[in-house]
Design an enzyme around this catalytic site. Structure first.
Site, mmCIF file in Angstrom:
data_model
loop_
_atom_site.group_PDB
_atom_site.id
_atom_site.type_symbol
_atom_site.label_atom_id
_atom_site.label_comp_id
_atom_site.label_asym_id
_atom_site.label_seq_id
_atom_site.Cartn_x
_atom_site.Cartn_y
_atom_site.Cartn_z
ATOM 1 N N ARG A 24 15.043 11.421 36.549
ATOM 2 C CA ARG A 24 15.600 10.966 35.303
ATOM 3 C C ARG A 24 14.549 10.345 34.221
ATOM 4 N NH1 ARG A 24 18.937 10.321 39.385
ATOM 5 N NH2 ARG A 24 21.356 10.250 39.116
ATOM 6 N N GLY A 89 18.953 19.654 43.844
ATOM 7 C CA GLY A 89 20.323 19.519 43.508
ATOM 8 C C GLY A 89 20.601 18.543 42.257
ATOM 9 N N ASP A 308 22.452 9.151 51.418
ATOM 10 C CA ASP A 308 21.380 9.789 52.024
ATOM 11 C C ASP A 308 20.885 9.201 53.215
ATOM 12 O OD1 ASP A 308 21.672 11.691 49.856
ATOM 13 O OD2 ASP A 308 20.402 10.640 48.607
ATOM 14 N N ARG A 382 16.187 15.423 55.197
ATOM 15 C CA ARG A 382 16.648 14.128 55.791
ATOM 16 C C ARG A 382 16.916 14.328 57.433
ATOM 17 N NH1 ARG A 382 15.401 10.938 51.709
ATOM 18 N NH2 ARG A 382 16.394 11.518 49.566
HETATM 19 C C1 S3P Z 1 21.717 11.703 43.427
HETATM 20 C C2 S3P Z 1 22.962 11.605 43.961
HETATM 21 C C3 S3P Z 1 23.480 12.028 45.265
HETATM 22 C C4 S3P Z 1 22.242 11.862 46.609
HETATM 23 C C5 S3P Z 1 21.210 12.767 45.890
HETATM 24 C C6 S3P Z 1 20.579 12.088 44.673
HETATM 25 C C7 S3P Z 1 21.155 11.544 42.260
HETATM 26 O O1 S3P Z 1 24.133 13.330 45.419
HETATM 27 O O2 S3P Z 1 22.677 12.616 47.559
HETATM 28 O O3 S3P Z 1 20.329 12.686 47.002
HETATM 29 O O4 S3P Z 1 19.980 11.446 42.075
HETATM 30 O O5 S3P Z 1 21.991 11.310 41.456
HETATM 31 P P1 S3P Z 1 25.715 13.234 44.692
HETATM 32 O O6 S3P Z 1 25.831 12.591 43.600
HETATM 33 O O7 S3P Z 1 26.145 14.596 44.537
HETATM 34 O O8 S3P Z 1 26.403 12.475 46.049
#
Ligand code: S3P
Length: 423
Positions: A24, A89, A308, A382
């Site tokens: 972020r 992701g 997580d 993980r």
């Molecule tokens: C994250 C949100 C989570 C988490 C990921 C990091 C983030 O995913 O599992 O490792 O930084 O916003 P989800 O929002 O899809 O649950």
């Protein structure tokens, strides 16, 4: 990588900067006016993808080792590019929100694992705001053409901080106030950092709204240690008799530390020292000692607070007296792997008694060391860490196949584990 049984864990140490906050800081620094200095940036495979992404989008970032300086291009200054999100992701979901109101067309790609993860969950609400987005059968590669956006009120169908963040970030460029309603509280680093950057963010119980600002100015971000990287050490020290460790400067954002509440219910011994604030985030030192555990149940409202850490919870539960349950954790099936199947396979492989359910798992605990065996990380950091901690806690050791994947979030994981482990 073979991980032999440990006699105890001992020592004082810190873990790398929080991955969620590091992503972020780069993304919001990129669309800020002026420079943002990021101290304590968590270096990892995932955050390297975000660093490369913002550079590809035309943002200069100086990297002098200890700190990064992001030369922001302003809210609408990102340049058209093709962005490789690698395995990240969080990058893939969050950057789409920012691209939705930039000028020009952008393409996002990712590795095989990321290309199997759902993208419609962000594409669909952003289309409703007016963005033009095409996914590939709901996945990456994705193309997006930015333009003027209308604000929306959006009820999230799943508890996901990534989806919430994507919509809030798109809201920065929308016409009016954007509101996201969440079914359960999820991590709030985006909201906190947006406030730090001068955006008007209103947080009510169950929802968060953002007004489009004229500009953002972040200035600096001090990134605390990543609770999710501290978690394998917390679990190892809890399970291995005579252990005593102190982990310094860990993020204690309450939306991230669900594992501590769960551990407390189970009889864990974790003390928080020097609780303080760094910028908008809470930080502290964690003192962890070995403990005997009893089983517990985790319901859906608690899941996002340790999403997580659920693989590690399965290991804790396998050593706790009684039967433990996790409900409402279907989101685990959309992580780097199907983490319900991966956790069940990993725990069974070391001798644990665990059953998969559609939206969670149940574990029958036996308070003796697990036998050990072979754990396939399946390309998921993980799961590799779960295998490593299981190895330390086991009687015969664990062979972790594909252990290198820990570098996605914590490249120095095995070195630090060795440093604090006594055999
Ligand atoms: C994250 C949100 C989570 C988490 C990921 C990091 C983030 O995913 O599992 O490792 O930084 O916003 P989800 O929002 O899809 O649950």
């Amino acid at each position: 990588m073979r991980v032999e049984p440990a006699v105890r864990l001992e020592g004082h140490f810190a873990v790398p900067g929080d991955k969620s906050i590091s992503h972020r800081a780069l993304l919001l620094g990129a669309v800020s006016d002026g420079d943002t200095v990021v101290r304590g940036f968590g270096r990892s495979g995932d955050t390297a993808s975000t660093l490369a992404a913002v550079r590809a989008l035309g943002v200069e970032v100086d990297d002098d080792g200890d700190q990064l300086t992001v030369h922001g291009v302003g809210l609408r200054g990102l340049q058209p590019a093709s962005v490789d999100c690698g395995n990240a992701g969080t990058l893939a979901r969050l950057v789409v929100g920012l691209l939705a109101f930039q000028e020009g067309s952008f393409t996002l790609t990712g590795d095989e694992s990321l290309s199997a993860r759902p993208m419609e969950r962000v594409a669909e609400p952003l289309r409703r705001m007016g963005a033009q987005i095409e996914t590939t059968d709901g996945h990456l590669p994705l193309t997006i053409t930015g333009g003027p956006l209308e604000a929306i009120d959006y009820e999230l169908p799943m508890a996901s901080a990534q989806v919430k963040s994507a919509i809030l970030l798109a809201g920065l460029g929308a016409n009016g106030r954007t509101t996201v309603v969440e079914p359960a509280p999820t991590r709030d680093h985006t909201e906190l950092m947006l406030q730090d950057a001068g955006a008007r963010v209103s947080v009510r119980s169950g929802s968060v709204s953002v007004d489009p600002p004229e500009r953002l100015h972040l200035g600096s971000v001090d990134v605390p240690g990543d609770f999710s990287s501290a978690a394998p050490f917390i679990v190892a020290a809890t399970l291995i008799p005579e252990s005593r460790i102190t982990i310094h400067d860990v993020s204690l954002n309450p939306r991230r530390t669900g594992l501590l509440d769960v551990l407390e219910r189970m009889g864990g011994r974790v003390g928080i020292l020097q609780r303080r604030r760094i910028g908008a985030e809470q930080v502290g030192d964690l003192e962890v000692r070995a403990a005997e555990l009893t089983a517990t149940t985790i319901h859906s409202s608690e899941v996002p607070l340790l999403v997580d850490e659920l693989p590690l919870f399965a290991l804790l539960a396998s050593q706790a007296r009684g039967e433990s349950w996790v409900y409402g954790a279907g989101e685990l099936r959309h992580k780097e792997t199907d983490r319900i199947e991966a956790v069940v396979d990993a725990l069974r492989a070391v001798g644990g008694r665990i059953k998969a359910h559609e939206e969670g798992f149940s574990v029958t605990g036996v308070p003796t060391r697990p036998k050990g065996g072979k754990v396939d990380a399946r390309g998921d950091h993980r799961i590799a860490m779960l295998g490593a901690v299981a190895g330390l806690a086991s009687r015969e050791g664990v062979e972790v196949q594909g252990a290198d994947t820990v570098a996605i979030s914590f490249p120095g994981f095995f070195d630090l584990l060795e440093e604090v482990t006594h055999r």
